[in-house]
Enzyme design. Sequence first.
Site, PDB file in Angstrom:
ATOM      1  N   LYS A   4       0.853  -1.191   0.000  1.00  0.00           N
ATOM      2  CA  LYS A   4       0.000   0.000   0.000  1.00  0.00           C
ATOM      3  C   LYS A   4       0.890   1.243   0.000  1.00  0.00           C
ATOM      4  O   LYS A   4       1.921   1.276   0.684  1.00  0.00           O
ATOM      5  CB  LYS A   4      -0.880  -0.015   1.248  1.00  0.00           C
ATOM      6  N   SER A  59      -9.512   1.537   3.079  1.00  0.00           N
ATOM      7  CA  SER A  59      -8.736   2.333   2.163  1.00  0.00           C
ATOM      8  C   SER A  59      -7.652   1.549   1.422  1.00  0.00           C
ATOM      9  O   SER A  59      -7.097   2.064   0.445  1.00  0.00           O
ATOM     10  CB  SER A  59      -8.082   3.487   2.927  1.00  0.00           C
ATOM     11  N   SER A  62      -9.501  -0.846   7.353  1.00  0.00           N
ATOM     12  CA  SER A  62      -8.983  -0.736   5.985  1.00  0.00           C
ATOM     13  C   SER A  62      -8.227  -1.942   5.448  1.00  0.00           C
ATOM     14  O   SER A  62      -7.858  -1.940   4.275  1.00  0.00           O
ATOM     15  CB  SER A  62      -8.100   0.494   5.859  1.00  0.00           C
TER      16      SER A  62
HETATM   17  N1  GLN Z   1     -12.870   3.645   6.482  1.00  0.00           N
HETATM   18  C1  GLN Z   1     -12.273   4.091   7.692  1.00  0.00           C
HETATM   19  C2  GLN Z   1     -11.987   5.562   7.619  1.00  0.00           C
HETATM   20  O1  GLN Z   1     -12.319   6.133   6.635  1.00  0.00           O
HETATM   21  C3  GLN Z   1     -11.041   3.282   7.975  1.00  0.00           C
HETATM   22  C4  GLN Z   1      -9.792   3.864   7.454  1.00  0.00           C
HETATM   23  C5  GLN Z   1      -8.604   3.008   7.716  1.00  0.00           C
HETATM   24  O2  GLN Z   1      -8.681   1.959   8.351  1.00  0.00           O
HETATM   25  N2  GLN Z   1      -7.470   3.489   7.274  1.00  0.00           N
HETATM   26  O3  GLN Z   1     -11.455   6.150   8.512  1.00  0.00           O
END
Ligand code: GLN
Length: 483
Positions: free
Chosen positions: A76, A151, A175
């Site tokens: 990532k 994400s 994420s």
């Molecule tokens: N979807 C969650 C957010 O928008 C999780 C993000 C993440 O785990 N990086 O904060």
Amino acid sequence: MHRPIHELTDAYRRGGLTPTAVAEAYLARIDALDGRVGAYLTVVREQALAAARESELRWRAGKPLGPLDGVPVALKDVLCTRGVRTTCGSKMLEAFVPPYDATVVARLRAAGAVILGKTNMDEFAMGSSTELSVFHPTRNPWDLARVPGGSSGGSAAAVAGGLAAGSFGSDTGGSIRQPAAFCGVVGMKPTYGRVSRYGLVALASSLDQIGPFAQDVRDAALLLGVVAGHDRRDATSIAAPVPDYIAELPKGVAGLTLGLPDEYFIDGMDPDVERAVRAAIEVLKGLGARVERVSLPTTKHSLAAYYLILPAEASSNLARYDGVKFGLRVPGRDLVEMESRTRAAGFGAEVKRRIMLGTYALSAGYYDAYYGKAQSVRTLVRREFAAAFARVDLIVAPTTPNVAFKHGEKEDPLSMYLNDVFTIPGNLSGIPGVSVPCGFSGAGLPIGLQVLGRPLDEARVLRAAYAYEQATPWRSRRPELTA
Ligand code: GLN
């Protein structure tokens, strides 16, 4: 291209396949298909081939560096890679080239892994669909009209689409687990502190954790084993021994007690998801596990607490992007104008929204009412998990309330945030969790079963996921991607 890591290295050992041939095949597949999936932001072809050639010499000499030598992985784009740009999906870091490797990256290189490239993500890891990357969206290999989750959507789509043998992402609120569920792969968030965050671009430092995506549970165990363990460069890294996760896998679930939380089956969830998860629990019972109901009543407040704690931490972490030290700089007449122009141009709408929310929540006068209150909720969430884990060994639940949604379907931020109701409590409490495929919706979209465990009990989490996986056919089904 859907060969798990352990099969690849078996073939290297026997001489049936070489790391160079495998790296070339992956790169060719990325060339042919990634234009449609959009999993990658950067592909490091020459570096990958050079690493593969070195690995090949080691295998030929009978001296591989371990079970990951010569295995193509993707990272990532939130993990710092020395000499390779690390964008976080943001205009702010579009041209940022880190001078050092994250600890995870250094450990992967030391294990002989072949890094193929950097994967797409929602900007600064804020999002659940990978639509918020400033570069391009990523598409779900099972249905290109749908999102891969986020994400870490690029890392999940890369493994699902056969564009990497394994990959890494970060999980601050789900994420890793949510995109793993949406893409039909295994994704694990380890215990907070199990994997070093050194070189991970910070989103919310008390929640962030790095973990693997894999084609099966055994590969997830292998990938985690390579990167886990104490690192003096991360003050929150835990100095506990790392068990041999693979050796623990075959122990099964007979005699284990699994907790089924009432609050994880909610109104409005997709009936296909509920059905698949309840069927998975029957499978686990059939394998000898005992199942008990548990209650985690603060679950319903977790999302609200998270969306105060995360923006608060993010707003201070993102203060470093000031046009001076990192990334983009838009000139202005003086320092203040330069800084505000840089931040106005460099951040997208969601990032700005969270910086404003976080700054507000932390401001004098509101601190106790918002941030302080959210921290109290966090303590309750932790206590409820601790109380549940005094009675049960593991908790099983859906990873997400729904399957992958269509691009553009969730326009308002709140409906996007609601995707993470079942993953966020695990981050607030710091416990480990895995998402393992547990079937498909009527429309043929993957569904994830979440297994949560006690702090540092990744071995048992993986062992239950493995027992389930071995008893079910899901991992044999792969998306059909054609050029
Ligand atoms: N979807 C969650 C957010 O928008 C999780 C993000 C993440 O785990 N990086 O904060």
